[in-house]
Design a protein around this motif. Structure first.
Motif, PDB file in Angstrom:
ATOM      1  N   UNK A  42       0.941  -1.122   0.026  1.00  0.00           N
ATOM      2  CA  UNK A  42       0.069  -0.035   0.174  1.00  0.00           C
ATOM      3  C   UNK A  42       0.942   1.267   0.017  1.00  0.00           C
ATOM      4  N   UNK A  43       1.526   1.277   1.171  1.00  0.00           N
ATOM      5  CA  UNK A  43       2.577   2.436   1.072  1.00  0.00           C
ATOM      6  C   UNK A  43       3.976   1.762   1.131  1.00  0.00           C
ATOM      7  N   UNK A  44       4.846   2.295   0.350  1.00  0.00           N
ATOM      8  CA  UNK A  44       6.184   1.791   0.425  1.00  0.00           C
ATOM      9  C   UNK A  44       7.232   2.798   0.546  1.00  0.00           C
ATOM     10  N   UNK A  45       8.192   3.036   1.303  1.00  0.00           N
ATOM     11  CA  UNK A  45       9.279   3.986   1.650  1.00  0.00           C
ATOM     12  C   UNK A  45      10.473   3.247   1.282  1.00  0.00           C
ATOM     13  N   UNK A  71       0.602   2.245  -3.506  1.00  0.00           N
ATOM     14  CA  UNK A  71      -0.204   1.339  -4.500  1.00  0.00           C
ATOM     15  C   UNK A  71       1.076   1.016  -5.642  1.00  0.00           C
ATOM     16  N   UNK A  72       2.239   1.250  -5.439  1.00  0.00           N
ATOM     17  CA  UNK A  72       3.183   0.728  -6.471  1.00  0.00           C
ATOM     18  C   UNK A  72       3.537   2.047  -7.256  1.00  0.00           C
ATOM     19  N   UNK A  73       2.810   3.137  -7.061  1.00  0.00           N
ATOM     20  CA  UNK A  73       3.184   4.248  -7.896  1.00  0.00           C
ATOM     21  C   UNK A  73       3.958   5.168  -7.142  1.00  0.00           C
ATOM     22  N   UNK A 101       2.280  18.674  -2.621  1.00  0.00           N
ATOM     23  CA  UNK A 101       1.438  17.911  -1.521  1.00  0.00           C
ATOM     24  C   UNK A 101      -0.217  18.091  -2.197  1.00  0.00           C
ATOM     25  N   UNK A 102      -0.664  19.277  -2.625  1.00  0.00           N
ATOM     26  CA  UNK A 102      -2.044  19.124  -2.938  1.00  0.00           C
ATOM     27  C   UNK A 102      -2.468  18.068  -3.971  1.00  0.00           C
ATOM     28  N   UNK A 103      -1.541  17.433  -4.735  1.00  0.00           N
ATOM     29  CA  UNK A 103      -1.980  16.506  -5.716  1.00  0.00           C
ATOM     30  C   UNK A 103      -1.783  14.913  -4.836  1.00  0.00           C
ATOM     31  N   UNK A 104      -1.043  14.872  -3.833  1.00  0.00           N
ATOM     32  CA  UNK A 104      -0.870  13.743  -3.299  1.00  0.00           C
ATOM     33  C   UNK A 104      -2.236  13.621  -2.195  1.00  0.00           C
ATOM     34  N   UNK A 105      -3.035  14.643  -1.871  1.00  0.00           N
ATOM     35  CA  UNK A 105      -3.842  14.525  -0.902  1.00  0.00           C
ATOM     36  C   UNK A 105      -5.069  13.649  -1.177  1.00  0.00           C
TER      37      UNK A 105
END
Ligand code: ATP
Ligand code: MG
Lengths: 264, 304
Positions: A1-4, A66-68, A75-79
């Motif tokens: 889901x989330x990956x760093x 999700x792999x992207x 920031x405003x686009x990730x929200x």
């Protein structure tokens, strides 16, 4: 889901107050994971949250949802994917606007904002229903200015605003730290309830050790910009606060120092 | 007296569109935008030059609106993308517009006497009343749309609205642009009503706009969007009434007006802060007396 992967962040590089905030962070959250995060002052917890949400960009490394890869987006686009509650109850709501207008702005998360009415009858009914779940009577004050609410009420509203559109990731940064114990307990209870009900993938920074153990299915510990311990669900279930603090000292070589620490 | 009264109301309505523009930047966006002094003249200049070249006054007013939008967008861009301090962005644009306005007009003054303006066939008072009501209601409606909410939140809590997905650079540019569009239209109407455009007619506009907004809020309140925009419009009318009254006072000159306006704004800005600090101090004093009394109480109990 989330990956760093290999995320690093330096502040003021090359100057006298150069500060390593994050080094080589690798973290992978499965869908529905509810991870609590603890660590000393300055360990890099808030920086981690800011890098995931896009307030800051990593100097190195990748953030994927999700792999992207999303670390290049503002920031405003990730929200669209990320809901957030800040530590400061004033930070998550607009004080001169009404409760229903604040909810309307949260409802428009991730959608293009155009000339459609922000609050209409059907949305208002939906907002009222959502506010009822908080159980603190805000559903009867839809047209009150948010600036009139108490810190606890504002934080409950922020929590609702961050979650009711079911974002892929929920980030909570000590969101109960500025509240008195009773209200903090209320917000904690609501958080647990909402995260479970909606199955949100959540990262929650807390300074409350007992809470860090009790809530969620995974616990990570940070120190000096690194993740030094990652405790899975089975171990976490039997963990005590003493064991947790002992473990921290053993790995990091110093005591957990946090000016807001609450043991339990 | 009646004549000068209705004249003042008429002026108030003409300038109220400018006050609404200042309301958008000053109150909604919390952005002190000085472009106003330039864009007001731009609106007047564009209208005067177009009408005197035989264009329809309606078209001229529309083009004035567009030029105001463009001027505001430039200020917004300087501030958001150029990262220039808000006040300075406005001042830079104001100075730049002075030259641009001169280029548009070709000379410092253009007369519209003997040419047909919008007001050739309609009374300015009636016309402006209708226009101002329509613009006010449209603005109210806009401020309740999704985009309008994002605009308001940009001035109220920009960090929050960014975390909810709005591009605050865009909303800022939009707001400053819309504001200057309204200011330019106000300039267009004023030029047509007074029969001329002058290169220096915009000087001090921002302060008049501020005075209108502040007077309006003080008298009519600003609880809701509807109330706040109404207050800006009525504030503009009240301001003109005050001016008309001041002009009747023997020992005041017309040139004293700018000073009077500045004083009104200063008083209105200082009063609330002063009142707050006095209140806070007396509350603190009362509380410390209470605490002192509470601390003294057990001792008295001990003496018996
Ligand atoms: N904007 C900034 N500029 C310079 N240094 C910063 C900045 N933000 C954070 N830092 C530094 O980076 C380090 C990590 O800070 P961060 O806020 O992430 O810590 P934290 O774990 O959230 O601590 P706390 O428990 O006090 O909230 C600290 O040493 C801090 O001083
Ligand atoms: Mg922090």
């Amino acid at each position: 889901m989330l990956e760093l992967s290999q995320v690093s962040k330096l502040f003021n590089p090359g100057t006298a107050d150069e500060k390593i905030a994050l080094t080589d962070i690798r973290l992978k959250l499965a869908p529905g994971d509810f991870v609590t995060v603890i660590g000393s002052n300055g360990a890099g917890k808030s920086t981690l949250m800011n890098i995931i949400s896009g307030v800051m960009k990593p100097d190195y490394g990748e953030v994927l949802i999700e792999g992207k890869p999303i670390h290049a987006l503002p920031e405003f686009q990730r929200s669209r994917w990320i809901g957030r509650v800040f530590q400061d109850p004033m930070a998550g709501t607009a004080p001169r606007m009404t409760i229903e207008e604040n909810l309307a702005m949260a409802y428009a998360r991730g959608k293009p904002r155009g000339f459609r009415l922000g609050v209409n009858r059907s949305k208002r009914a939906m907002f009222r229903e959502q506010l009822q779940r908080l159980g603190i009577g805000l559903e009867n004050r839809l047209r009150a200015k948010v600036g009139l609410l108490s810190g606890g009420e504002r934080q409950a509203l922020s929590l609702l605003m961050a979650t009711f559109t079911k974002p892929q990731i929920l980030l909570l940064d000590e969101h109960t730290a500025a509240l008195d114990p009773a209200r903090a307990e209320l917000i904690t209870r609501l958080t647990d309830q909402i995260v479970r009900d909606l199955g949100l993938t959540t990262l929650m920074v807390t300074h409350n050790m007992e809470q860090a153990i009790r809530l969620g299915n995974r616990l990570i510990m940070m120190d000096k910009g690194r993740i030094i311990l990652d405790i899975p669900e089975e171990r976490k279930r039997h963990l005590t606060v003493e064991q947790l603090l002992g473990e921290f000292e053993q790995i990091s070589g110093h005591q957990l120092s946090d000016d807001r620490i609450v043991l339990g | 007296m009646i004549g000068s009264l209705s004249g003042a109301v008429e002026l108030g309505l003409l300038y109220s569109l400018m006050a609404l523009g200042v309301f958008i930047t000053f109150r909604i966006l919390d952005f002190p935008d000085l472009t106003v002094d330039g864009s007001f003249t731009t609106g007047a200049a564009v209208t005067a030059i177009m009408i005197s070249h035989g264009n329809s006054p309606w078209l001229a007013t529309l083009v004035a609106f567009a030029s105001g939008l463009a001027a505001g967008a430039c200020t917004g861009l300087l501030h958001t993308k150029g990262k220039i301090n808000g006040l300075l962005s406005g001042i830079l644009m104001m100075i730049a517009l002075y030259s641009i306005n001169m280029r548009i007009m070709g000379k410092p003054n253009i007369s519209l006497l003997g040419v047909d303006t919008i007001f050739a066939s309609i009374s300015p008072l009636v016309f402006m009343l209708i226009v101002v009501i329509i613009v006010k209601l449209l603005l109210d409606a806009f401020l309740h749309t999704d985009l309008g909410l994002a605009l308001r939140a940009t001035g109220d809590n920009s960090r929050m609205i960014r975390s909810l997905g709005a591009n605050t650079d865009s909303t800022t540019i939009l707001g400053v642009s819309l504001s200057n569009g309204l200011v330019a239209v106000s300039g267009a109407f004023v030029a047509q009503q007074s029969g001329f455009a002058d290169i220096s007619m915009g000087i001090g506009m921002i302060v008049i706009g501020l005075a209108s907004v502040i007077i309006g809020e003080a008298i009519f309140g600003s609880g809701s969007v509807f109330r706040a925009t109404l207050a800006a419009v009525l504030g503009s009318v009240v301001y003109r009434l005050v001016v008309a009254f001041a002009l009747r006072v023997q020992w005041l000159d017309a040139s004293d007006l700018k000073l009077i306006t500045a004083i009104i704004v200063i008083v209105a800005l200082v009063l609330p802060t002063a009142r707050r600090s006095v209140k806070a101090r007396s509350a603190a004093r009362r509380r410390s007396l209470e605490l002192a009394a509470a601390a003294a109480a057990p001792k008295q109990g001990g003496v018996r």
